[in-house]
Design an enzyme around this catalytic site. Structure first.
Site, short mmCIF file in Angstrom:
data_model
loop_
_atom_site.label_atom_id
_atom_site.label_comp_id
_atom_site.label_asym_id
_atom_site.label_seq_id
_atom_site.Cartn_x
_atom_site.Cartn_y
_atom_site.Cartn_z
N THR A 1 0.83 -1.20 0.00
CA THR A 1 0.00 0.00 0.00
C THR A 1 0.86 1.25 0.00
O THR A 1 0.61 2.20 -0.76
CB THR A 1 -0.92 0.02 1.23
OG1 THR A 1 -1.65 -1.19 1.29
CG2 THR A 1 -1.89 1.19 1.17
N THR A 2 1.92 1.26 0.83
CA THR A 2 2.79 2.42 0.91
C THR A 2 3.56 2.62 -0.39
O THR A 2 3.97 3.74 -0.71
CB THR A 2 3.76 2.26 2.09
OG1 THR A 2 3.01 1.97 3.28
CG2 THR A 2 4.56 3.52 2.34
N TYR B 1 -13.09 -4.17 -1.22
CA TYR B 1 -14.27 -3.59 -1.86
C TYR B 1 -15.39 -4.60 -2.11
O TYR B 1 -16.54 -4.36 -1.72
CB TYR B 1 -13.92 -2.86 -3.17
CG TYR B 1 -15.12 -2.18 -3.80
CD1 TYR B 1 -15.69 -1.05 -3.21
CD2 TYR B 1 -15.71 -2.69 -4.95
CE1 TYR B 1 -16.79 -0.44 -3.77
CE2 TYR B 1 -16.82 -2.08 -5.50
CZ TYR B 1 -17.36 -0.96 -4.92
OH TYR B 1 -18.47 -0.36 -5.45
N TYR C 1 -1.99 -10.95 4.91
CA TYR C 1 -2.11 -9.58 5.44
C TYR C 1 -3.54 -9.31 5.85
O TYR C 1 -4.44 -9.30 5.01
CB TYR C 1 -1.66 -8.60 4.36
CG TYR C 1 -1.55 -7.15 4.77
CD1 TYR C 1 -1.57 -6.75 6.10
CD2 TYR C 1 -1.41 -6.16 3.80
CE1 TYR C 1 -1.45 -5.41 6.45
CE2 TYR C 1 -1.27 -4.83 4.15
CZ TYR C 1 -1.30 -4.46 5.46
OH TYR C 1 -1.18 -3.14 5.81
N ARG D 1 -8.72 -1.34 5.43
CA ARG D 1 -8.61 -1.09 3.99
C ARG D 1 -9.42 -2.06 3.16
O ARG D 1 -9.93 -1.71 2.10
CB ARG D 1 -7.13 -1.14 3.56
CG ARG D 1 -6.31 0.04 4.07
CD ARG D 1 -4.93 0.06 3.42
NE ARG D 1 -4.13 1.17 3.92
CZ ARG D 1 -4.15 2.41 3.43
NH1 ARG D 1 -4.96 2.69 2.42
NH2 ARG D 1 -3.38 3.35 3.94
N LYS E 1 0.71 -10.76 8.68
CA LYS E 1 0.89 -9.36 9.10
C LYS E 1 -0.44 -8.88 9.66
O LYS E 1 -1.47 -8.95 8.99
CB LYS E 1 1.31 -8.50 7.91
CG LYS E 1 1.44 -7.01 8.22
CD LYS E 1 1.78 -6.21 6.96
CE LYS E 1 1.85 -4.72 7.24
NZ LYS E 1 2.08 -3.93 6.01
N ILE F 1 6.56 -4.69 10.14
CA ILE F 1 6.60 -4.13 8.78
C ILE F 1 6.17 -2.69 8.92
O ILE F 1 5.02 -2.40 9.22
CB ILE F 1 5.70 -4.92 7.82
CG1 ILE F 1 6.16 -6.38 7.77
CG2 ILE F 1 5.74 -4.30 6.43
CD1 ILE F 1 5.32 -7.26 6.89
#
Length: 295
Positions: free
Chosen positions: A48-49, A111, A137, A142, A165, A205
């Site tokens: 994402t980053t 989504y 993850y 999100r 994560k 992380i």
């Protein structure tokens, strides 16, 4: 490879862009080398980053090749393979493997909010599409849904899945998950890194580690030696930086501003829909970084 499959200190690395919006691979190489020198034994690309929703497969592959060639082989370079289209995520995973990645990060689909069976089938399809070790993850803020306990237990039985994560904010449950599944656990929230590590997490992380990796390296090493007091002191020292980067704006955006302030990047260029943060937030970040000797 590091002592653990995904190391102990990983930075979810930004993707540097030139002023015209093209990926700046030379800047990515320099940043990766800096992170490794500061104590990171793992680097996550195209998370994402790393603005993965707006980078394309050839760019993702070239990032992996460039960074892998630039850092010591002991540094784990793994890549995100996250999409709400399972076939697309599988192509990401296959592309990452072909480019030389050491592992994969796989999130629940976002989504479209499938059932837990759909979450399981999605992650399983992506994780088993290559022979690379995979990290699950869980970031419901999100994706719009959590990975259920039964789902994680089933995923833990898949050979490629070696870790998870956790960005749910539930530290106690994360400890229960790692004890129950045998998977390595990684903190996905810089504000909770100390808590996760003292509850048995293998590592973190981080986004704040773009500029604060040396501090986190000290923390992780201190806790590995049972030095809780030093870990707690470093956590307190880093709290203003964590708040400035993760609490004062969008993490990926603030990380780029921090790198510009530190003289690592020349431009904080982003791809829409991400945009630069207001000047007051950047100035507040600068004050914090100056106090820590980071700029």
């Amino acid at each position: 490879m590091a002592a653990h499959t995904f190391g102990t200190l990983a930075t979810a690395m930004v993707t540097p862009f030139q002023k015209d919006g093209e990926v700046d691979y030379e800047a990515a190489i320099n940043l990766a080398r800096k992170l490794a020198a500061d104590g990171c034994d793992a680097i996550l690309l195209s998370g994402t980053t790393g603005e993965s929703p707006t980078t394309h497969q050839p760019e993702k592959a070239e990032l992996i090749r460039s960074v892998k060639a630039a850092v010591d082989p002991s540094v784990v370079v793994f890549a995100g393979a996250c999409s709400n289209d399972t076939a697309h995520a599988v192509r990401m995973a296959e592309g990452a493997a072909q480019a030389g990645a050491d592992g994969l990060l796989v999130a629940a689909p976002y989504y479209n909010r499938p059932s837990q069976e759909g979450v399981y089938q999605h992650i399983r399809a992506v994780a088993t599409s290559t022979d690379l070790p995979a990290m699950v993850y869980d970031i419901p803020g999100r994706t719009g849904l959590e990975i259920g306990e039964h789902t994680l237990d089933r995923l833990a039985q898949i050979e490629q899945i070696q870790a998870f994560k956790d960005a749910t904010g539930n530290v106690e449950r994360a400890q229960e998950r790692l004890e129950r599944t045998g998977l390595d656990c990684y903190s996905g929230d810089d504000g909770l890194n100390f808590s996760f590590l003292t509850h048995g997490a293998t590592g973190v992380i981080s986004v704040v580690s773009h500029v604060g990796a040396a501090f986190y390296r000290q923390m992780i090493d201190a806790l590995a030696q049972g030095d809780i007091a030093t870990g707690r002191a470093l956590t307190s020292k880093l709290r203003p930086l964590v708040n400035a980067i993760m609490g004062g704006g969008q993490g990926a955006v603030m990380a780029k501003h921090a790198l510009v302030l530190a003289g690592v990047l020349s431009e904080p260029t982003l791809r829409l829909p991400l945009v630069a943060e207001p000047e007051d937030k950047v100035l507040a970040l600068k004050v914090v970084m100056e106090k820590l000797g980071l700029c």
